[in-house]
Motif scaffolding. Structure first.
Motif, PDB file in Angstrom:
ATOM      1  N   ASN A  68     -64.095 -30.572 -34.877  1.00  0.00           N
ATOM      2  CA  ASN A  68     -65.188 -30.559 -35.841  1.00  0.00           C
ATOM      3  C   ASN A  68     -66.280 -29.636 -35.279  1.00  0.00           C
ATOM      4  OD1 ASN A  68     -63.743 -32.155 -37.635  1.00  0.00           O
ATOM      5  ND2 ASN A  68     -64.550 -34.037 -36.752  1.00  0.00           N
ATOM      6  N   ASN A  69     -67.495 -30.079 -35.226  1.00  0.00           N
ATOM      7  CA  ASN A  69     -68.550 -29.207 -34.690  1.00  0.00           C
ATOM      8  C   ASN A  69     -69.314 -29.854 -33.542  1.00  0.00           C
ATOM      9  OD1 ASN A  69     -69.917 -31.149 -36.106  1.00  0.00           O
ATOM     10  ND2 ASN A  69     -71.167 -29.732 -37.301  1.00  0.00           N
ATOM     11  N   ASN A  70     -68.724 -30.926 -32.970  1.00  0.00           N
ATOM     12  CA  ASN A  70     -69.523 -31.679 -32.006  1.00  0.00           C
ATOM     13  C   ASN A  70     -68.776 -32.227 -30.797  1.00  0.00           C
ATOM     14  OD1 ASN A  70     -68.000 -33.560 -33.329  1.00  0.00           O
ATOM     15  ND2 ASN A  70     -69.728 -34.749 -34.102  1.00  0.00           N
ATOM     16  N   THR A  71     -67.481 -31.966 -30.684  1.00  0.00           N
ATOM     17  CA  THR A  71     -66.701 -32.534 -29.592  1.00  0.00           C
ATOM     18  C   THR A  71     -65.859 -31.461 -28.915  1.00  0.00           C
ATOM     19  OG1 THR A  71     -66.558 -34.651 -30.757  1.00  0.00           O
ATOM     20  CG2 THR A  71     -64.960 -34.280 -28.985  1.00  0.00           C
ATOM     21  N   ILE A  72     -65.899 -31.458 -27.597  1.00  0.00           N
ATOM     22  CA  ILE A  72     -65.007 -30.596 -26.811  1.00  0.00           C
ATOM     23  C   ILE A  72     -63.883 -31.485 -26.302  1.00  0.00           C
ATOM     24  CG2 ILE A  72     -64.764 -29.315 -24.649  1.00  0.00           C
ATOM     25  CD1 ILE A  72     -66.154 -27.656 -26.709  1.00  0.00           C
ATOM     26  N   ALA A  73     -62.658 -31.055 -26.549  1.00  0.00           N
ATOM     27  CA  ALA A  73     -61.498 -31.817 -26.104  1.00  0.00           C
ATOM     28  C   ALA A  73     -60.626 -30.947 -25.218  1.00  0.00           C
ATOM     29  CB  ALA A  73     -60.690 -32.301 -27.305  1.00  0.00           C
ATOM     30  N   SER A  74     -60.027 -31.578 -24.228  1.00  0.00           N
ATOM     31  CA  SER A  74     -59.062 -30.918 -23.357  1.00  0.00           C
ATOM     32  C   SER A  74     -57.756 -31.685 -23.479  1.00  0.00           C
ATOM     33  CB  SER A  74     -59.564 -30.931 -21.916  1.00  0.00           C
ATOM     34  OG  SER A  74     -58.575 -30.407 -21.061  1.00  0.00           O
ATOM     35  N   ILE A  75     -56.688 -30.965 -23.798  1.00  0.00           N
ATOM     36  CA  ILE A  75     -55.376 -31.588 -23.931  1.00  0.00           C
ATOM     37  C   ILE A  75     -54.425 -30.882 -22.977  1.00  0.00           C
ATOM     38  CG2 ILE A  75     -53.451 -32.118 -25.469  1.00  0.00           C
ATOM     39  CD1 ILE A  75     -55.424 -32.051 -27.804  1.00  0.00           C
ATOM     40  N   GLU A  76     -53.844 -31.652 -22.074  1.00  0.00           N
ATOM     41  CA  GLU A  76     -52.849 -31.129 -21.146  1.00  0.00           C
ATOM     42  C   GLU A  76     -51.511 -31.753 -21.534  1.00  0.00           C
ATOM     43  OE1 GLU A  76     -51.808 -31.193 -16.365  1.00  0.00           O
ATOM     44  OE2 GLU A  76     -53.839 -31.662 -17.034  1.00  0.00           O
ATOM     45  N   PHE A  77     -50.532 -30.895 -21.844  1.00  0.00           N
ATOM     46  CA  PHE A  77     -49.246 -31.421 -22.290  1.00  0.00           C
ATOM     47  C   PHE A  77     -48.095 -30.615 -21.707  1.00  0.00           C
ATOM     48  CE2 PHE A  77     -50.660 -28.327 -25.369  1.00  0.00           C
ATOM     49  CZ  PHE A  77     -49.528 -27.638 -25.770  1.00  0.00           C
ATOM     50  N   ASP A  78     -46.983 -31.314 -21.521  1.00  0.00           N
ATOM     51  CA  ASP A  78     -45.771 -30.681 -21.006  1.00  0.00           C
ATOM     52  C   ASP A  78     -45.167 -29.815 -22.106  1.00  0.00           C
ATOM     53  OD1 ASP A  78     -42.758 -30.508 -20.343  1.00  0.00           O
ATOM     54  OD2 ASP A  78     -43.669 -31.273 -18.504  1.00  0.00           O
ATOM     55  N   ARG A  79     -44.880 -28.600 -21.770  1.00  0.00           N
ATOM     56  CA  ARG A  79     -44.361 -27.645 -22.740  1.00  0.00           C
ATOM     57  C   ARG A  79     -42.931 -27.965 -23.168  1.00  0.00           C
ATOM     58  NH1 ARG A  79     -44.786 -22.734 -19.960  1.00  0.00           N
ATOM     59  NH2 ARG A  79     -47.002 -22.999 -20.128  1.00  0.00           N
ATOM     60  N   TYR A  80     -42.162 -28.592 -22.284  1.00  0.00           N
ATOM     61  CA  TYR A  80     -40.737 -28.790 -22.546  1.00  0.00           C
ATOM     62  C   TYR A  80     -40.351 -30.240 -22.822  1.00  0.00           C
ATOM     63  CZ  TYR A  80     -40.974 -24.196 -20.439  1.00  0.00           C
ATOM     64  OH  TYR A  80     -41.327 -22.905 -20.158  1.00  0.00           O
ATOM     65  N   ASP A  81     -40.986 -31.171 -22.156  1.00  0.00           N
ATOM     66  CA  ASP A  81     -40.617 -32.572 -22.279  1.00  0.00           C
ATOM     67  C   ASP A  81     -41.622 -33.302 -23.165  1.00  0.00           C
ATOM     68  OD1 ASP A  81     -39.847 -35.200 -22.009  1.00  0.00           O
ATOM     69  OD2 ASP A  81     -39.715 -35.153 -19.812  1.00  0.00           O
ATOM     70  N   THR A  82     -41.238 -33.518 -24.409  1.00  0.00           N
ATOM     71  CA  THR A  82     -42.159 -34.156 -25.359  1.00  0.00           C
ATOM     72  C   THR A  82     -42.317 -35.654 -25.113  1.00  0.00           C
ATOM     73  OG1 THR A  82     -40.364 -34.459 -26.946  1.00  0.00           O
ATOM     74  CG2 THR A  82     -41.693 -32.451 -27.160  1.00  0.00           C
ATOM     75  N   SER A  83     -41.485 -36.221 -24.236  1.00  0.00           N
ATOM     76  CA  SER A  83     -41.611 -37.651 -23.945  1.00  0.00           C
ATOM     77  C   SER A  83     -42.761 -37.939 -22.978  1.00  0.00           C
ATOM     78  CB  SER A  83     -40.302 -38.208 -23.377  1.00  0.00           C
ATOM     79  OG  SER A  83     -40.069 -37.684 -22.088  1.00  0.00           O
ATOM     80  N   ILE A  84     -43.258 -36.899 -22.299  1.00  0.00           N
ATOM     81  CA  ILE A  84     -44.392 -37.072 -21.382  1.00  0.00           C
ATOM     82  C   ILE A  84     -45.680 -37.109 -22.201  1.00  0.00           C
ATOM     83  CG2 ILE A  84     -45.713 -36.037 -19.495  1.00  0.00           C
ATOM     84  CD1 ILE A  84     -43.082 -34.826 -18.480  1.00  0.00           C
ATOM     85  N   GLU A  85     -46.405 -38.191 -22.022  1.00  0.00           N
ATOM     86  CA  GLU A  85     -47.652 -38.387 -22.777  1.00  0.00           C
ATOM     87  C   GLU A  85     -48.692 -37.343 -22.362  1.00  0.00           C
ATOM     88  OE1 GLU A  85     -49.743 -40.405 -25.696  1.00  0.00           O
ATOM     89  OE2 GLU A  85     -47.683 -40.744 -25.076  1.00  0.00           O
TER      90      GLU A  85
END
Length: 125
Positions: A68-85
């Motif tokens: 939106n216009n008010n929150t900075i989020a950082s998302i770290e995710f595994d590129r290959y294993d979608t089962s990793i949260e």
């Protein structure tokens, strides 16, 4: 929240073009659909989002976004294993957060907030 004043320079125009290109990709490209689903899952109130920074690592990606216009989020995710949260952190954009950034990231966030404000206004109508 006090952002850097935009002066509509070439640098700001380049940042804006990049943000718009990535924004369209986020919402329309199949290659970004997994990221978009993660954003929707963790931020159900999201009506618009802009990718501020994308850091590809060996097997994971770290993405910093404006939600939106008010929150900075950082998302770290595994590129290959979608089962990793994914690891998700977020914080409101405030004076202290902005003050700790260098000039270019401050500019990027200011341009992204301007674009997000425009998106949110058009969603409202």
């Amino acid at each position: 929240m006090e952002l850097i004043k935009l002066k509509h320079t070439k640098t700001e125009s380049d940042i804006q073009s990049h943000l718009i290109r990535e924004h369209r990709a986020l919402f329309n490209d199949e290659s970004k659909s997994r990221l978009l689903e993660m954003i929707k899952s963790f931020f159900p109130e999201m009506r618009t989002a802009y990718i501020i920074f994308w850091l590809p690592e060996e097997s994971e990606d770290i993405v910093t976004l404006l939600i939106n216009n008010n929150t900075i989020a950082s998302i770290e995710f595994d590129r290959y294993d979608t089962s990793i949260e994914p690891i998700v952190e977020s914080k409101p954009i405030d004076r202290h957060y902005i003050k700790g950034l260098r000039r270019y990231p401050q500019l990027t966030i200011a341009v992204a907030v301007e674009l997000a404000n425009s998106d949110l206004m058009s969603h409202r109508n």
